[in-house]
Design a protein around this motif. Structure first.
Motif, PDB file in Angstrom:
ATOM      1  N   GLY A   1       0.698  -1.062   0.204  1.00 37.38           N
ATOM      2  CA  GLY A   1       0.062   0.103  -0.036  1.00 37.38           C
ATOM      3  C   GLY A   1       0.910   1.181  -0.027  1.00 37.38           C
ATOM      4  N   TRP A   2       0.205   2.392   0.513  1.00 32.03           N
ATOM      5  CA  TRP A   2       0.502   3.682   0.521  1.00 32.03           C
ATOM      6  C   TRP A   2       0.834   4.079   1.942  1.00 32.03           C
ATOM      7  CZ3 TRP A   2      -1.452   7.873   2.823  1.00 32.03           C
ATOM      8  CH2 TRP A   2      -0.650   9.276   2.511  1.00 32.03           C
ATOM      9  N   SER A   3       1.988   4.870   2.400  1.00 33.40           N
ATOM     10  CA  SER A   3       1.937   5.370   3.444  1.00 33.40           C
ATOM     11  C   SER A   3       2.679   6.782   3.316  1.00 33.40           C
ATOM     12  CB  SER A   3       2.689   4.622   4.497  1.00 33.40           C
ATOM     13  OG  SER A   3       4.014   4.514   4.031  1.00 33.40           O
ATOM     14  N   GLU A   4       2.490   7.660   4.057  1.00 30.72           N
ATOM     15  CA  GLU A   4       2.861   9.279   3.948  1.00 30.72           C
ATOM     16  C   GLU A   4       4.280   9.104   4.319  1.00 30.72           C
ATOM     17  OE1 GLU A   4       2.299  13.631   5.665  1.00 30.72           O
ATOM     18  OE2 GLU A   4       0.832  12.049   6.060  1.00 30.72           O
ATOM     19  N   LYS A   5       4.853   8.278   5.180  1.00 35.89           N
ATOM     20  CA  LYS A   5       6.411   8.158   5.669  1.00 35.89           C
ATOM     21  C   LYS A   5       6.777   6.737   5.527  1.00 35.89           C
ATOM     22  CE  LYS A   5       6.007  11.705   9.383  1.00 35.89           C
ATOM     23  NZ  LYS A   5       6.086  11.909  10.802  1.00 35.89           N
TER      24      LYS A   5
ATOM     25  N   ASP B   1       7.566   4.431   8.281  1.00 38.81           N
ATOM     26  CA  ASP B   1       6.600   3.554   8.851  1.00 38.81           C
ATOM     27  C   ASP B   1       6.213   2.064   8.255  1.00 38.81           C
ATOM     28  OD1 ASP B   1       6.001   5.979  10.613  1.00 38.81           O
ATOM     29  OD2 ASP B   1       4.210   6.614   9.290  1.00 38.81           O
ATOM     30  N   THR B   2       6.368   2.166   6.837  1.00 38.79           N
ATOM     31  CA  THR B   2       6.191   1.093   6.006  1.00 38.79           C
ATOM     32  C   THR B   2       7.229   0.187   6.421  1.00 38.79           C
ATOM     33  OG1 THR B   2       4.794   2.206   4.482  1.00 38.79           O
ATOM     34  CG2 THR B   2       5.861   0.086   3.851  1.00 38.79           C
TER      35      THR B   2
ATOM     36  N   TYR C   1       5.169  -1.004  -2.987  1.00 42.65           N
ATOM     37  CA  TYR C   1       4.917   0.094  -2.039  1.00 42.65           C
ATOM     38  C   TYR C   1       4.551   1.418  -3.083  1.00 42.65           C
ATOM     39  CZ  TYR C   1       6.043   3.903   1.090  1.00 42.65           C
ATOM     40  OH  TYR C   1       5.843   5.252   1.768  1.00 42.65           O
TER      41      TYR C   1
ATOM     42  N   ASN D   1       4.516   5.704  -3.035  1.00 42.60           N
ATOM     43  CA  ASN D   1       4.763   7.186  -2.484  1.00 42.60           C
ATOM     44  C   ASN D   1       5.058   8.004  -3.499  1.00 42.60           C
ATOM     45  OD1 ASN D   1       5.277   9.256  -0.831  1.00 42.60           O
ATOM     46  ND2 ASN D   1       5.720   7.786   0.855  1.00 42.60           N
TER      47      ASN D   1
ATOM     48  N   LYS E   1      -8.013   0.572   0.332  1.00 45.66           N
ATOM     49  CA  LYS E   1      -6.613   0.401   0.702  1.00 45.66           C
ATOM     50  C   LYS E   1      -6.227  -0.619  -0.454  1.00 45.66           C
ATOM     51  CE  LYS E   1      -6.533   0.755   5.658  1.00 45.66           C
ATOM     52  NZ  LYS E   1      -6.249   0.265   7.026  1.00 45.66           N
TER      53      LYS E   1
END
Length: 243
Positions: free
Chosen positions: A34-38, A41-42, A55, A57, A187
Protein backbone atom coordinates in the motif's frame (compact mmCIF):
# COMPACT_ATOMS: atom_id res chain seq x y z
CA UNK A 1 13.17 -6.25 -2.34
CA UNK A 2 11.08 -3.10 -2.47
CA UNK A 3 9.18 -2.30 -5.64
CA UNK A 4 8.52 1.43 -5.29
CA UNK A 5 5.75 2.90 -7.43
CA UNK A 6 6.66 6.56 -7.17
CA UNK A 7 5.05 8.15 -10.20
CA UNK A 8 4.02 11.76 -10.52
CA UNK A 9 0.69 12.66 -8.91
CA UNK A 10 -2.34 12.57 -11.23
CA UNK A 11 -0.29 10.77 -13.87
CA UNK A 12 -1.37 7.14 -13.78
CA UNK A 13 0.76 6.11 -10.81
CA UNK A 14 -2.14 4.25 -9.20
CA UNK A 15 -2.64 2.25 -12.39
CA UNK A 16 1.07 1.42 -12.41
CA UNK A 17 0.80 0.32 -8.78
CA UNK A 18 -2.14 -1.94 -9.61
CA UNK A 19 -0.45 -3.48 -12.64
CA UNK A 20 2.78 -4.03 -10.70
CA UNK A 21 0.99 -5.53 -7.70
CA UNK A 22 -1.01 -7.84 -9.96
CA UNK A 23 2.13 -9.11 -11.67
CA UNK A 24 4.07 -9.60 -8.43
CA UNK A 25 1.24 -11.33 -6.60
CA UNK A 26 0.25 -13.54 -9.55
CA UNK A 27 3.87 -14.68 -9.88
CA UNK A 28 3.99 -15.53 -6.17
CA UNK A 29 6.94 -13.21 -5.67
CA UNK A 30 5.48 -10.91 -3.04
CA UNK A 31 2.62 -8.69 -1.91
CA UNK A 32 1.39 -5.11 -2.08
CA UNK A 33 1.93 -3.09 1.08
CA UNK A 34 0.00 0.00 0.00
CA UNK A 35 0.70 3.66 0.49
CA UNK A 36 1.96 5.55 3.49
CA UNK A 37 2.98 9.16 3.94
CA UNK A 38 6.23 8.12 5.63
CA UNK A 39 8.32 5.30 4.24
CA UNK A 40 9.85 4.79 7.68
CA UNK A 41 6.44 3.58 8.92
CA UNK A 42 6.17 1.01 6.12
CA UNK A 43 9.81 0.00 6.58
CA UNK A 44 9.18 -0.67 10.25
CA UNK A 45 6.04 -2.68 9.50
CA UNK A 46 7.27 -4.72 6.54
CA UNK A 47 11.04 -4.37 6.31
CA UNK A 48 11.79 -7.84 7.67
CA UNK A 49 9.25 -9.64 5.51
CA UNK A 50 10.51 -11.88 2.75
CA UNK A 51 9.65 -11.47 -0.90
CA UNK A 52 8.92 -8.38 -2.94
CA UNK A 53 6.94 -5.57 -1.37
CA UNK A 54 5.07 -3.26 -3.73
CA UNK A 55 4.87 0.18 -2.15
CA UNK A 56 3.51 3.49 -3.38
CA UNK A 57 4.68 6.97 -2.45
CA UNK A 58 4.93 10.11 -4.58
CA UNK A 59 7.40 11.92 -2.36
CA UNK A 60 11.13 11.26 -2.53
CA UNK A 61 12.75 10.54 0.82
CA UNK A 62 16.37 9.77 1.77
CA UNK A 63 15.22 6.54 3.42
CA UNK A 64 13.75 5.32 0.13
CA UNK A 65 16.84 6.41 -1.80
CA UNK A 66 18.98 4.40 0.59
CA UNK A 67 17.12 1.22 -0.38
CA UNK A 68 17.74 1.92 -4.07
CA UNK A 69 21.39 2.70 -3.56
CA UNK A 70 21.84 -0.48 -1.53
CA UNK A 71 20.33 -2.55 -4.33
CA UNK A 72 17.25 -3.42 -2.31
CA UNK A 73 14.72 -1.54 -4.45
CA UNK A 74 13.46 -1.19 -8.00
CA UNK A 75 11.38 1.78 -9.12
CA UNK A 76 8.31 2.21 -11.30
CA UNK A 77 7.85 5.84 -12.35
CA UNK A 78 5.56 7.76 -14.69
CA UNK A 79 5.32 11.42 -15.71
CA UNK A 80 2.73 13.49 -17.57
CA UNK A 81 2.29 16.84 -19.26
CA UNK A 82 2.26 19.23 -16.30
CA UNK A 83 -0.62 21.19 -17.82
CA UNK A 84 -2.75 18.04 -17.74
CA UNK A 85 -1.55 17.30 -14.22
CA UNK A 86 -2.83 20.71 -13.20
CA UNK A 87 -6.20 20.13 -14.91
CA UNK A 88 -6.52 16.74 -13.24
CA UNK A 89 -6.03 18.39 -9.85
CA UNK A 90 -8.72 20.90 -10.73
CA UNK A 91 -11.15 18.06 -11.46
CA UNK A 92 -10.20 15.91 -8.47
CA UNK A 93 -10.30 18.72 -5.92
CA UNK A 94 -13.13 20.62 -7.60
CA UNK A 95 -10.89 23.66 -7.36
CA UNK A 96 -10.39 26.75 -9.46
CA UNK A 97 -7.22 27.44 -11.41
CA UNK A 98 -6.54 30.48 -9.26
CA UNK A 99 -6.72 28.59 -5.99
CA UNK A 100 -4.37 25.84 -7.14
CA UNK A 101 -2.02 28.31 -8.79
CA UNK A 102 -1.67 30.21 -5.54
CA UNK A 103 -0.67 26.95 -3.87
CA UNK A 104 1.89 26.30 -6.63
CA UNK A 105 0.97 22.61 -6.65
CA UNK A 106 3.42 21.82 -9.46
CA UNK A 107 6.52 22.94 -7.56
CA UNK A 108 6.72 19.88 -5.32
CA UNK A 109 5.81 17.58 -8.23
CA UNK A 110 8.71 18.84 -10.34
CA UNK A 111 11.10 18.70 -7.38
CA UNK A 112 10.18 15.07 -6.75
CA UNK A 113 10.51 14.27 -10.45
CA UNK A 114 14.08 15.52 -10.50
CA UNK A 115 15.02 13.51 -7.40
CA UNK A 116 13.42 10.24 -8.49
CA UNK A 117 15.34 10.43 -11.76
CA UNK A 118 18.65 10.29 -9.87
CA UNK A 119 17.97 6.80 -8.52
CA UNK A 120 19.19 3.56 -10.14
CA UNK A 121 16.99 0.75 -11.46
CA UNK A 122 14.06 3.03 -12.28
CA UNK A 123 11.58 2.18 -15.04
CA UNK A 124 10.32 5.48 -16.49
CA UNK A 125 7.06 5.68 -18.42
CA UNK A 126 5.24 8.48 -20.17
CA UNK A 127 1.53 8.80 -19.39
CA UNK A 128 0.47 9.57 -22.94
CA UNK A 129 2.25 6.46 -24.23
CA UNK A 130 0.96 4.17 -21.48
CA UNK A 131 -2.64 5.16 -22.05
CA UNK A 132 -2.34 4.30 -25.74
CA UNK A 133 -1.09 0.79 -25.01
CA UNK A 134 -1.61 -0.52 -21.48
CA UNK A 135 -0.74 -4.14 -22.44
CA UNK A 136 2.70 -2.89 -23.52
CA UNK A 137 3.06 -1.15 -20.15
CA UNK A 138 2.29 -4.47 -18.44
CA UNK A 139 5.05 -6.09 -20.50
CA UNK A 140 7.52 -3.30 -19.73
CA UNK A 141 6.88 -3.53 -15.99
CA UNK A 142 7.18 -7.32 -16.07
CA UNK A 143 10.48 -7.10 -17.95
CA UNK A 144 11.83 -4.55 -15.47
CA UNK A 145 11.05 -6.98 -12.67
CA UNK A 146 12.53 -9.95 -14.49
CA UNK A 147 9.16 -11.60 -15.10
CA UNK A 148 8.06 -13.10 -18.42
CA UNK A 149 4.52 -12.55 -19.67
CA UNK A 150 2.89 -13.52 -22.93
CA UNK A 151 1.07 -10.92 -25.06
CA UNK A 152 -2.20 -12.66 -24.21
CA UNK A 153 -1.54 -12.44 -20.48
CA UNK A 154 -0.48 -8.79 -20.74
CA UNK A 155 -3.76 -8.03 -22.51
CA UNK A 156 -5.76 -9.83 -19.82
CA UNK A 157 -4.07 -7.85 -17.06
CA UNK A 158 -4.66 -4.60 -18.93
CA UNK A 159 -8.33 -5.48 -19.38
CA UNK A 160 -8.65 -6.07 -15.65
CA UNK A 161 -7.68 -2.43 -15.06
CA UNK A 162 -9.60 -0.73 -17.84
CA UNK A 163 -11.44 2.49 -17.07
CA UNK A 164 -14.70 0.54 -17.01
CA UNK A 165 -13.39 -1.99 -14.49
CA UNK A 166 -11.87 0.76 -12.36
CA UNK A 167 -15.18 2.58 -12.33
CA UNK A 168 -16.88 -0.62 -11.18
CA UNK A 169 -14.36 -0.97 -8.36
CA UNK A 170 -14.97 2.55 -7.20
CA UNK A 171 -18.70 1.90 -7.17
CA UNK A 172 -18.36 -1.22 -5.03
CA UNK A 173 -15.92 -0.33 -2.27
CA UNK A 174 -16.55 -2.75 0.57
CA UNK A 175 -13.99 -1.61 3.13
CA UNK A 176 -13.82 2.08 2.30
CA UNK A 177 -12.30 4.55 4.71
CA UNK A 178 -13.57 8.11 5.06
CA UNK A 179 -10.55 10.37 4.84
CA UNK A 180 -12.09 13.81 5.11
CA UNK A 181 -15.81 13.17 5.53
CA UNK A 182 -16.18 13.25 1.74
CA UNK A 183 -13.66 10.99 0.05
CA UNK A 184 -13.83 7.20 0.24
CA UNK A 185 -10.57 5.30 -0.22
CA UNK A 186 -9.90 1.62 -0.90
CA UNK A 187 -6.70 0.30 0.67
CA UNK A 188 -6.28 -2.58 -1.76
CA UNK A 189 -6.65 -0.78 -5.08
CA UNK A 190 -5.61 2.66 -3.76
CA UNK A 191 -8.55 4.15 -5.65
CA UNK A 192 -10.48 7.15 -4.31
CA UNK A 193 -14.14 7.56 -5.08
CA UNK A 194 -13.30 10.67 -7.13
CA UNK A 195 -10.27 9.12 -8.80
CA UNK A 196 -11.70 9.14 -12.33
CA UNK A 197 -13.13 12.36 -13.73
CA UNK A 198 -15.60 12.66 -16.60
CA UNK A 199 -12.65 13.14 -18.91
CA UNK A 200 -11.42 9.63 -17.95
CA UNK A 201 -7.73 10.40 -18.25
CA UNK A 202 -7.94 12.02 -21.66
CA UNK A 203 -4.68 13.36 -23.04
CA UNK A 204 -4.24 17.12 -23.64
CA UNK A 205 -7.26 18.17 -21.59
CA UNK A 206 -5.49 21.45 -20.93
CA UNK A 207 -6.17 22.61 -24.49
CA UNK A 208 -9.91 22.85 -23.80
CA UNK A 209 -9.97 23.46 -20.03
CA UNK A 210 -7.32 26.13 -19.53
CA UNK A 211 -7.46 29.59 -21.01
CA UNK A 212 -4.47 30.79 -23.08
CA UNK A 213 -3.53 33.08 -20.18
CA UNK A 214 -3.62 30.22 -17.67
CA UNK A 215 -1.58 28.01 -19.96
CA UNK A 216 0.94 30.80 -20.38
CA UNK A 217 1.39 31.05 -16.61
CA UNK A 218 2.24 27.36 -16.35
CA UNK A 219 4.56 27.50 -19.34
CA UNK A 220 6.35 30.58 -18.05
CA UNK A 221 7.20 28.84 -14.80
CA UNK A 222 7.59 25.25 -15.99
CA UNK A 223 8.26 25.59 -19.71
CA UNK A 224 11.83 24.32 -19.38
CA UNK A 225 10.54 21.07 -17.89
CA UNK A 226 7.90 20.70 -20.61
CA UNK A 227 10.40 21.28 -23.41
CA UNK A 228 12.94 18.93 -21.83
CA UNK A 229 10.27 16.22 -21.82
CA UNK A 230 9.26 16.89 -25.44
CA UNK A 231 5.92 18.57 -24.81
CA UNK A 232 5.01 21.23 -27.34
CA UNK A 233 4.27 24.64 -25.86
CA UNK A 234 1.16 26.68 -26.57
CA UNK A 235 1.39 28.24 -30.01
CA UNK A 236 3.97 25.76 -31.27
CA UNK A 237 3.17 25.25 -34.94
CA UNK A 238 3.59 21.48 -34.60
CA UNK A 239 0.79 21.32 -32.00
CA UNK A 240 2.04 17.81 -31.33
CA UNK A 241 3.86 15.88 -28.70
CA UNK A 242 6.89 13.73 -29.19
CA UNK A 243 6.58 10.28 -27.70
Amino acid sequence: MWIVCCGMKRSGSTLQYQLTSHLVESAGRGVRVGWSEKFTDTLAAHGQERGWKVYKNHNYAPEIAAEFNAGRAKGIYIYRDLRDVFVSFMHKQDASFERLWQRDILREIVANDEKWMTLPDMLVSRYEVMMQDVPDEVTRIASHLGLHVTPEYAQSVADEYSVERQTERIGSFKDAQVLDHKIAFDKHSLLHDNHISEAKGQVSQWRTVLTPAQTALIEERYGAWLVAHNYALQGDDSRGQST
